[in-house]
Structure formats: C-alpha cells, structure tokens
Write a protein that holds these residues in place. Structure first.
Motif, PDB file in Angstrom:
ATOM      1  N   LEU A 185       0.475   8.491  -5.749  1.00 44.01           N
ATOM      2  CA  LEU A 185      -0.855   9.072  -5.868  1.00 44.01           C
ATOM      3  C   LEU A 185      -0.840  10.487  -6.430  1.00 44.01           C
ATOM      4  CD1 LEU A 185      -2.680   7.831  -2.641  1.00 44.01           C
ATOM      5  CD2 LEU A 185      -3.201   7.240  -5.005  1.00 44.01           C
TER       6      LEU A 185
ATOM      7  N   ASN B  70       0.690   4.304  -2.631  1.00 40.30           N
ATOM      8  CA  ASN B  70       0.403   5.655  -2.148  1.00 40.30           C
ATOM      9  C   ASN B  70       1.478   6.659  -2.549  1.00 40.30           C
ATOM     10  OD1 ASN B  70      -2.098   5.369  -0.856  1.00 40.30           O
ATOM     11  ND2 ASN B  70      -1.158   4.506   0.971  1.00 40.30           N
TER      12      ASN B  70
ATOM     13  N   GLU C  15      -8.741   0.727   1.930  1.00 41.67           N
ATOM     14  CA  GLU C  15      -7.425   1.365   1.946  1.00 41.67           C
ATOM     15  C   GLU C  15      -7.334   2.538   0.974  1.00 41.67           C
ATOM     16  OE1 GLU C  15      -3.585   2.207   2.987  1.00 41.67           O
ATOM     17  OE2 GLU C  15      -4.846   0.674   3.928  1.00 41.67           O
ATOM     18  N   PHE C  16      -7.961   2.392  -0.204  1.00 46.96           N
ATOM     19  CA  PHE C  16      -7.810   3.401  -1.247  1.00 46.96           C
ATOM     20  C   PHE C  16      -9.126   4.092  -1.599  1.00 46.96           C
ATOM     21  CE2 PHE C  16      -4.396   0.297  -1.905  1.00 46.96           C
ATOM     22  CZ  PHE C  16      -3.302   1.142  -1.771  1.00 46.96           C
TER      23      PHE C  16
ATOM     24  N   ARG D 259      -9.504   7.176  -3.922  1.00 49.45           N
ATOM     25  CA  ARG D 259      -8.226   7.403  -4.607  1.00 49.45           C
ATOM     26  C   ARG D 259      -7.996   6.412  -5.741  1.00 49.45           C
ATOM     27  NH1 ARG D 259      -4.309   6.993   0.350  1.00 49.45           N
ATOM     28  NH2 ARG D 259      -5.930   5.543   1.008  1.00 49.45           N
TER      29      ARG D 259
ATOM     30  N   GLU E 269       0.821  -1.206   0.000  1.00 50.42           N
ATOM     31  CA  GLU E 269       0.000   0.000   0.000  1.00 50.42           C
ATOM     32  C   GLU E 269       0.857   1.259   0.000  1.00 50.42           C
ATOM     33  OE1 GLU E 269      -0.065  -2.337   2.293  1.00 50.42           O
ATOM     34  OE2 GLU E 269      -2.085  -3.184   2.556  1.00 50.42           O
ATOM     35  N   LYS E 270       1.983   1.206   0.700  1.00 49.14           N
ATOM     36  CA  LYS E 270       2.853   2.373   0.781  1.00 49.14           C
ATOM     37  C   LYS E 270       3.500   2.678  -0.559  1.00 49.14           C
ATOM     38  CE  LYS E 270       3.774   1.946   5.728  1.00 49.14           C
ATOM     39  NZ  LYS E 270       4.796   1.834   6.792  1.00 49.14           N
TER      40      LYS E 270
END
Length: 207
Positions: free
Chosen positions: A46, A43, A70-71, A74, A39-40
């Motif tokens: 983004l 992100n 989580e998103f 986004r 996830e990092k």
C-alpha cells in the motif's frame, strides 16, 4: 508451475523481488482468493507509490462487499460487465439479426464467442451458474436447503421486472414448486443472491 506462490509469504517475496528501480510497476493477480490471507500481501504494497495492484477473484471468498470493507479508502472497485450487443456484434459480425438472436439467447459473456455449438454454449452457462454462483452461495452461507435456493432462483427469474415480496414468493413455492419455505428464509436467500450479484436491479422486491 507456480503453485508455490499460493503461500502468501512466497508470493509477497516474489513480487518484491520484481521491484528493481523506481519506475512504475503494475501487478495483475488473478484468482487471488486462492492465496490464504491474501489481504496481507496486498496491504504490504500500500505504501509503495510506484506499485499499482490489480486483483480479480471469482468465488464466494472474494465477494465485492468483503473487499470493499477490507480495503475501504485504499483502493477502487472496478465492475466488469458482459459485452454489450454492439461489442458482441463487432466481434462476431455477419447477419445482425442472427447475431442478435444468439446474443439474447446466450448472453454477452466473452467466452461464448469462442464456443462453436449450441450444446457447448448451454453446458458452459450451466457450469458457470452451478459452480460460480450456486455452489459459492451454498458454501459461503452454509445452506442446507439447496433445492430451495434453486427453486427461489427459478421463481425470481420468472418475475423479472415485477414487484414481489417474500410472502408472494412463498405462495408461489407452495402452488408451483410444491415447496414450503418461511418468509424469513426467503428473505435471507434473496440477500445471499444479491450479495453474489445474481439479481439485476430490474427485479424489485418489498421486504
């Protein structure tokens, strides 16, 4: 040969190094769940307007509900479905009745088109069922009653299109499977199956 990319910092750096100008870039990352804390990595891109990220995953670490949470706001979720019969027949050709029999017997997963005999097709589907669905549900939810889960799938599959509920399923377990399961356990297992998209909308149950 790209095993080093399973480390999230290495992967992020590898992707950043591909951005050499302001042209539009598309990154397609398969089995992203193999990267710890992926996830990092996602992100970190983004705010880059010239980057579109497409990620896929196939096990319990990558369930759709987790990704949406989580998103949220986004990204977009894209559902991929098996081939329709029209798509299947366009690829396989030949006698339409024979193609339809193959389709309703083995389904429309694209990999089926590349398998040339009945035994291999059956083994492929069994492996998919055990490794992609059952194993992931067991690991994700730390289930101990594995046979109970398999029995529940058998009962639900035999009642597609019928209205049912945990009490009725429990009675069926006792009379057919000779297994005793609490209504609350059955309800939990159904929820786990739903989370993994194993139950079609055609199956209705009353909680």
């Amino acid at each position: 040969e790209n095993e080093n990319l399973l480390e999230r910092h290495v992967l992020a750096e590898y992707l950043r190094n591909r951005l050499s100008d302001n042209e539009q870039y598309y990154f397609l990352l398969d089995e992203i769940q193999e990267v710890d804390q992926f996830e990092k990595v996602l992100n970190s891109f983004l705010r880059k307007e010239n980057v579109d990220l497409y990620v896929t995953g196939s096990n319990s670490k990558f369930l759709s509900s987790d990704i949406v949470t989580e998103f949220r706001g986004r990204g977009d979720e894209i559902h991929l479905f098996p081939l329709s019969f029209a798509e299947y027949y366009a690829a396989i050709g030949g006698d339409k009745h024979d193609a339809w029999k193959e389709y309703y017997t083995y389904g429309g997963l694209p990999q089926i088109l590349q398998i040339d005999n009945e035994e291999k097709k059956i083994n492929y589907l069994l492996d998919l069922y055990e490794l992609t669905y059952i194993k992931d549900i067991i690991e994700r939810n730390h289930l101990r009653n594995v046979e109970g889960l398999r029995a529940l799938v058998r009962v639900l599959a035999s009642n597609i299109g019928s209205s049912t509920n945990p009490k009725r399923i429990g009675d069926t377990f006792l009379s057919v499977e000779h297994i005793t399961m609490k209504d609350s356990t059955i309800r939990d297992y159904i929820k786990y199956l739903q989370d993994a998209y194993m139950i079609e909308e055609a199956l209705r149950y009353d909680v």
